[in-house]
Design a protein around this motif. Structure first.
Motif, PDB file in Angstrom:
ATOM      1  N   TRP A  51       0.858  -1.185   0.000  1.00 29.00           N
ATOM      2  CA  TRP A  51       0.000   0.000   0.000  1.00 29.00           C
ATOM      3  C   TRP A  51       0.895   1.235   0.000  1.00 29.00           C
ATOM      4  O   TRP A  51       1.929   1.255   0.673  1.00 29.00           O
ATOM      5  CB  TRP A  51      -0.889   0.027   1.245  1.00 29.00           C
ATOM      6  CG  TRP A  51      -1.985  -0.985   1.246  1.00 29.00           C
ATOM      7  CD1 TRP A  51      -2.016  -2.154   1.951  1.00 29.00           C
ATOM      8  CD2 TRP A  51      -3.205  -0.917   0.515  1.00 29.00           C
ATOM      9  NE1 TRP A  51      -3.185  -2.821   1.700  1.00 29.00           N
ATOM     10  CE2 TRP A  51      -3.943  -2.078   0.819  1.00 29.00           C
ATOM     11  CE3 TRP A  51      -3.754   0.012  -0.372  1.00 29.00           C
ATOM     12  CZ2 TRP A  51      -5.196  -2.340   0.279  1.00 29.00           C
ATOM     13  CZ3 TRP A  51      -5.002  -0.253  -0.916  1.00 29.00           C
ATOM     14  CH2 TRP A  51      -5.710  -1.412  -0.590  1.00 29.00           C
ATOM     15  N   CYS A  70      -5.563  -1.321  -7.269  1.00 27.40           N
ATOM     16  CA  CYS A  70      -6.585  -1.299  -6.236  1.00 27.40           C
ATOM     17  C   CYS A  70      -6.458  -0.046  -5.386  1.00 27.40           C
ATOM     18  O   CYS A  70      -5.379   0.266  -4.885  1.00 27.40           O
ATOM     19  CB  CYS A  70      -6.457  -2.531  -5.344  1.00 27.40           C
ATOM     20  SG  CYS A  70      -7.770  -2.661  -4.112  1.00 27.40           S
ATOM     21  N   VAL A  71      -7.572   0.656  -5.237  1.00 33.28           N
ATOM     22  CA  VAL A  71      -7.676   1.810  -4.350  1.00 33.28           C
ATOM     23  C   VAL A  71      -8.271   1.312  -3.035  1.00 33.28           C
ATOM     24  O   VAL A  71      -9.188   0.482  -3.036  1.00 33.28           O
ATOM     25  CB  VAL A  71      -8.571   2.898  -4.989  1.00 33.28           C
ATOM     26  CG1 VAL A  71      -8.848   4.025  -4.013  1.00 33.28           C
ATOM     27  CG2 VAL A  71      -7.933   3.424  -6.261  1.00 33.28           C
ATOM     28  N   ILE A  87      -3.554   7.957 -10.887  1.00 34.87           N
ATOM     29  CA  ILE A  87      -3.819   7.831  -9.452  1.00 34.87           C
ATOM     30  C   ILE A  87      -3.619   9.230  -8.864  1.00 34.87           C
ATOM     31  O   ILE A  87      -2.513   9.763  -8.900  1.00 34.87           O
ATOM     32  CB  ILE A  87      -2.867   6.820  -8.782  1.00 34.87           C
ATOM     33  CG1 ILE A  87      -3.035   5.431  -9.412  1.00 34.87           C
ATOM     34  CG2 ILE A  87      -3.126   6.742  -7.291  1.00 34.87           C
ATOM     35  CD1 ILE A  87      -1.807   4.932 -10.076  1.00 34.87           C
ATOM     36  N   HIS A  93      -3.236   3.144  -2.538  1.00 32.70           N
ATOM     37  CA  HIS A  93      -3.446   2.122  -3.555  1.00 32.70           C
ATOM     38  C   HIS A  93      -2.291   1.119  -3.570  1.00 32.70           C
ATOM     39  O   HIS A  93      -1.274   1.316  -2.912  1.00 32.70           O
ATOM     40  CB  HIS A  93      -3.574   2.779  -4.945  1.00 32.70           C
ATOM     41  CG  HIS A  93      -2.298   3.384  -5.425  1.00 32.70           C
ATOM     42  ND1 HIS A  93      -1.796   4.574  -4.915  1.00 32.70           N
ATOM     43  CD2 HIS A  93      -1.398   2.967  -6.353  1.00 32.70           C
ATOM     44  CE1 HIS A  93      -0.656   4.856  -5.519  1.00 32.70           C
ATOM     45  NE2 HIS A  93      -0.379   3.899  -6.398  1.00 32.70           N
TER      46      HIS A  93
END
Length: 129
Positions: A51, A70-71, A87, A93
């Motif tokens: 992350w 992926c957020v 982004i 993310h």
């Protein structure tokens, strides 16, 4: 203006480890210049970032293979060769390869990258929305 011609002979590919899960290699496209970092990043199947956020955002250009982006709070979304991803600044993310394919993307990171914790196997395995 600065011109960076192709891959410089003295620059080496780097195997990433501390903020990545699995085998990941990065090849600098240009040295960090005025807060902009550009790398070609190769993820083996199942490999992924931890992350993280970017102070001023990030652009991913998928060169080959397929993977996930992926957020936080959302299911992972599939990304494939030819896709571009924006982004926004400070959006938490992760991104990486699927378990069936490698992923090669060019990552253009704007400002400081703030690394956080490892993506859990459960978060990685979520089905795409």
């Amino acid at each position: 203006m600065q011109i960076f011609h192709g891959r410089q002979q003295q620059v080496r590919s780097e195997q990433r480890g501390d903020t990545f899960t699995g085998e990941v290699w990065a090849d600098p496209v240009m040295p960090t210049t005025k807060g902009v970092t550009i790398n070609n990043v190769f993820f083996t199947p199942g490999a992924r970032t931890w992350w993280h956020t970017h102070e001023q955002g990030q652009i991913l250009q998928v060169v080959a293979g397929q993977g996930w982006i992926c957020v936080a709070g959302e299911p992972p979304q599939m990304i494939r060769s030819g896709d571009s991803v924006w982004i926004p600044a400070n959006e938490r993310h992760w991104h990486g390869a699927t378990t069936e394919s490698y992923l090669l993307h060019t990552a253009i990171s704007l400002g400081k990258t703030n690394w956080q914790e490892e993506v859990s196997a459960q978060d990685y395995a979520q089905p795409a929305g």
